[in-house]
Design an enzyme around this catalytic site. Structure first.
Site, PDB file in Angstrom:
ATOM      1  N   MET A 192      -8.600   8.489  -0.103  1.00  0.00           N
ATOM      2  CA  MET A 192      -9.470   8.897   1.011  1.00  0.00           C
ATOM      3  C   MET A 192      -9.986  10.305   0.765  1.00  0.00           C
ATOM      4  O   MET A 192      -9.235  11.196   0.359  1.00  0.00           O
ATOM      5  CB  MET A 192      -8.673   8.870   2.318  1.00  0.00           C
ATOM      6  CG  MET A 192      -8.053   7.519   2.615  1.00  0.00           C
ATOM      7  SD  MET A 192      -7.324   7.482   4.242  1.00  0.00           S
ATOM      8  CE  MET A 192      -6.480   5.897   4.197  1.00  0.00           C
ATOM      9  N   HIS A 248      -1.321  -1.297  -4.197  1.00  0.00           N
ATOM     10  CA  HIS A 248      -2.573  -0.877  -3.563  1.00  0.00           C
ATOM     11  C   HIS A 248      -2.530   0.636  -3.356  1.00  0.00           C
ATOM     12  O   HIS A 248      -1.610   1.157  -2.722  1.00  0.00           O
ATOM     13  CB  HIS A 248      -2.721  -1.618  -2.240  1.00  0.00           C
ATOM     14  CG  HIS A 248      -4.026  -1.416  -1.537  1.00  0.00           C
ATOM     15  ND1 HIS A 248      -5.183  -2.078  -1.891  1.00  0.00           N
ATOM     16  CD2 HIS A 248      -4.355  -0.622  -0.495  1.00  0.00           C
ATOM     17  CE1 HIS A 248      -6.171  -1.704  -1.083  1.00  0.00           C
ATOM     18  NE2 HIS A 248      -5.691  -0.810  -0.226  1.00  0.00           N
ATOM     19  N   HIS A 266      -8.215   1.478  -3.922  1.00  0.00           N
ATOM     20  CA  HIS A 266      -9.177   1.318  -2.833  1.00  0.00           C
ATOM     21  C   HIS A 266      -9.803   2.681  -2.547  1.00  0.00           C
ATOM     22  O   HIS A 266      -9.135   3.551  -1.988  1.00  0.00           O
ATOM     23  CB  HIS A 266      -8.423   0.753  -1.622  1.00  0.00           C
ATOM     24  CG  HIS A 266      -9.265   0.587  -0.401  1.00  0.00           C
ATOM     25  ND1 HIS A 266      -8.694   0.374   0.836  1.00  0.00           N
ATOM     26  CD2 HIS A 266     -10.608   0.596  -0.213  1.00  0.00           C
ATOM     27  CE1 HIS A 266      -9.663   0.257   1.731  1.00  0.00           C
ATOM     28  NE2 HIS A 266     -10.832   0.406   1.128  1.00  0.00           N
ATOM     29  N   MET A 270     -11.890   4.894  -0.611  1.00  0.00           N
ATOM     30  CA  MET A 270     -12.581   5.154   0.662  1.00  0.00           C
ATOM     31  C   MET A 270     -13.260   6.501   0.515  1.00  0.00           C
ATOM     32  O   MET A 270     -12.792   7.530   1.001  1.00  0.00           O
ATOM     33  CB  MET A 270     -11.567   5.129   1.809  1.00  0.00           C
ATOM     34  CG  MET A 270     -11.081   3.713   2.118  1.00  0.00           C
ATOM     35  SD  MET A 270      -9.540   3.667   3.009  1.00  0.00           S
ATOM     36  CE  MET A 270      -8.385   3.745   1.650  1.00  0.00           C
ATOM     37  N   SER A 314       0.839  -1.196   0.000  1.00  0.00           N
ATOM     38  CA  SER A 314       0.000   0.000   0.000  1.00  0.00           C
ATOM     39  C   SER A 314       0.876   1.248   0.000  1.00  0.00           C
ATOM     40  O   SER A 314       1.681   1.453   0.910  1.00  0.00           O
ATOM     41  CB  SER A 314      -0.891   0.003   1.241  1.00  0.00           C
ATOM     42  OG  SER A 314      -1.408   1.303   1.438  1.00  0.00           O
ATOM     43  N   ASP A 347      -4.469   3.811  -1.875  1.00  0.00           N
ATOM     44  CA  ASP A 347      -5.520   4.196  -0.932  1.00  0.00           C
ATOM     45  C   ASP A 347      -5.988   5.613  -1.169  1.00  0.00           C
ATOM     46  O   ASP A 347      -5.246   6.575  -0.968  1.00  0.00           O
ATOM     47  CB  ASP A 347      -5.006   4.064   0.505  1.00  0.00           C
ATOM     48  CG  ASP A 347      -4.988   2.626   0.960  1.00  0.00           C
ATOM     49  OD1 ASP A 347      -6.041   1.972   0.856  1.00  0.00           O
ATOM     50  OD2 ASP A 347      -3.927   2.153   1.402  1.00  0.00           O
ATOM     51  N   MET A 354     -11.863  -5.438   5.274  1.00  0.00           N
ATOM     52  CA  MET A 354     -10.959  -4.569   6.032  1.00  0.00           C
ATOM     53  C   MET A 354     -10.653  -5.210   7.383  1.00  0.00           C
ATOM     54  O   MET A 354     -11.559  -5.626   8.105  1.00  0.00           O
ATOM     55  CB  MET A 354     -11.607  -3.192   6.260  1.00  0.00           C
ATOM     56  CG  MET A 354     -11.727  -2.331   5.017  1.00  0.00           C
ATOM     57  SD  MET A 354     -10.173  -2.012   4.162  1.00  0.00           S
ATOM     58  CE  MET A 354      -9.217  -1.166   5.429  1.00  0.00           C
ATOM     59  N   ASP A 372      -6.850  -6.149   4.309  1.00  0.00           N
ATOM     60  CA  ASP A 372      -6.169  -4.855   4.303  1.00  0.00           C
ATOM     61  C   ASP A 372      -6.210  -4.249   5.696  1.00  0.00           C
ATOM     62  O   ASP A 372      -7.291  -3.962   6.210  1.00  0.00           O
ATOM     63  CB  ASP A 372      -6.898  -3.950   3.289  1.00  0.00           C
ATOM     64  CG  ASP A 372      -6.311  -2.559   3.174  1.00  0.00           C
ATOM     65  OD1 ASP A 372      -5.254  -2.295   3.761  1.00  0.00           O
ATOM     66  OD2 ASP A 372      -6.939  -1.734   2.471  1.00  0.00           O
TER      67      ASP A 372
END
Ligand code: DX5
Ligand code: ZN
Length: 228
Positions: free
Chosen positions: A44, A40, A73, A75, A16, A42, A143, A181
């Site tokens: 957000m 990965h 991913h 979020m 990540s 992330d 998660m 994750d």
């Protein structure tokens, strides 16, 4: 260019970038790619989670430096507004959270854009939330921490749900990867592997190590020994 995600159910390590040095991103991604299957990413939005990270421009920049499969991913409360931008930036797969609703529409939108489709569940979201979609997705992300920050402790209670997801996939004959994750390292990856996970995201355990690629390789060996 199509990047091969690999066979369903195959062991994969997905470092990540959240735990990488954002000032040295391309360099650090290049180093870890020796031992990584996926990267990965992330994302957000400050709404779905109390933190803000990166978006499509960073994915586009990284795409110019890396041929890794990008596992994004999201979020986000409203990922639908950004899926096209991520696809254009070079995302290969996108994972949206089931908690935000509108799941069928989001799955259709991701398919339309040619993205590999992932559905994520927070630690306290039950298996039943993802069950109706198992025949429509490529990946279920369980998660193992509450999303928002790297470096948190693995929540072992989630393993019951990982087992439920894997069993339902096998019973239904579905082609779906099971990703974990949060707090994944050489101790917790085998626990998740035994429960039925096959994609292992690791941030802190990889980029917090002096040699990220060696750390990623250690997690792979640990998970491999325990894989169902
Ligand atoms: C958490 C992110 C994770 C995070 C994992 O909100 O979704 O991908 O980077 O980091 P570690 O492995 O440090 O828990
Ligand atoms: Zn993540």
């Amino acid at each position: 260019m199509e990047r091969d995600p690999g066979d369903f159910g195959q062991l994969r390590i997905a470092p990540s970038v959240l735990s990488a040095d954002f000032g040295l991103l391309a360099e650090q991604v290049g180093e870890v790619s020796r031992a990584a299957d996926w990267l990965h990413v992330d994302v957000m939005d400050g709404h779905f989670v109390p933190n803000v990270t990166i978006g499509p421009p960073v994915v586009a920049s990284l795409r110019r430096h890396s041929s890794l499969y990008f596992d994004c991913h999201l979020m986000m409360t409203e990922p639908g507004k950004y899926l096209e931008a991520f696809a254009k930036a070079g995302a290969d797969g996108c994972t949206v959270h089931v908690e935000i609703g509108g799941t069928s529409e989001l799955i259709a939108q991701m398919r339309e854009l040619g993205l590999r489709v992932g559905l994520a569940l927070n630690p306290d979201t039950p298996f039943e939330a993802v069950q109706p979609y198992l025949g429509e997705v490529d990946l279920v992300l369980c998660m193992t921490v509450f999303p928002g920050f790297g470096g948190q402790r693995f929540i072992a209670d989630v393993m019951g749900k990982v087992e439920q997801v894997r069993s339902a996939i096998q019973a239904g004959g579905f082609q779906v990867d099971v990703e974990v994750d949060g707090g994944i390292d050489t101790t917790t990856a085998p626990i998740a592997a035994r429960a039925g996970a096959n994609v292992f995201v690791a941030g802190n355990a990889v980029f917090g190590a002096e040699r990220s690629w060696e750390a990623a390789e250690s997690i792979r060996s640990a998970a491999h020994a325990a894989l169902r």
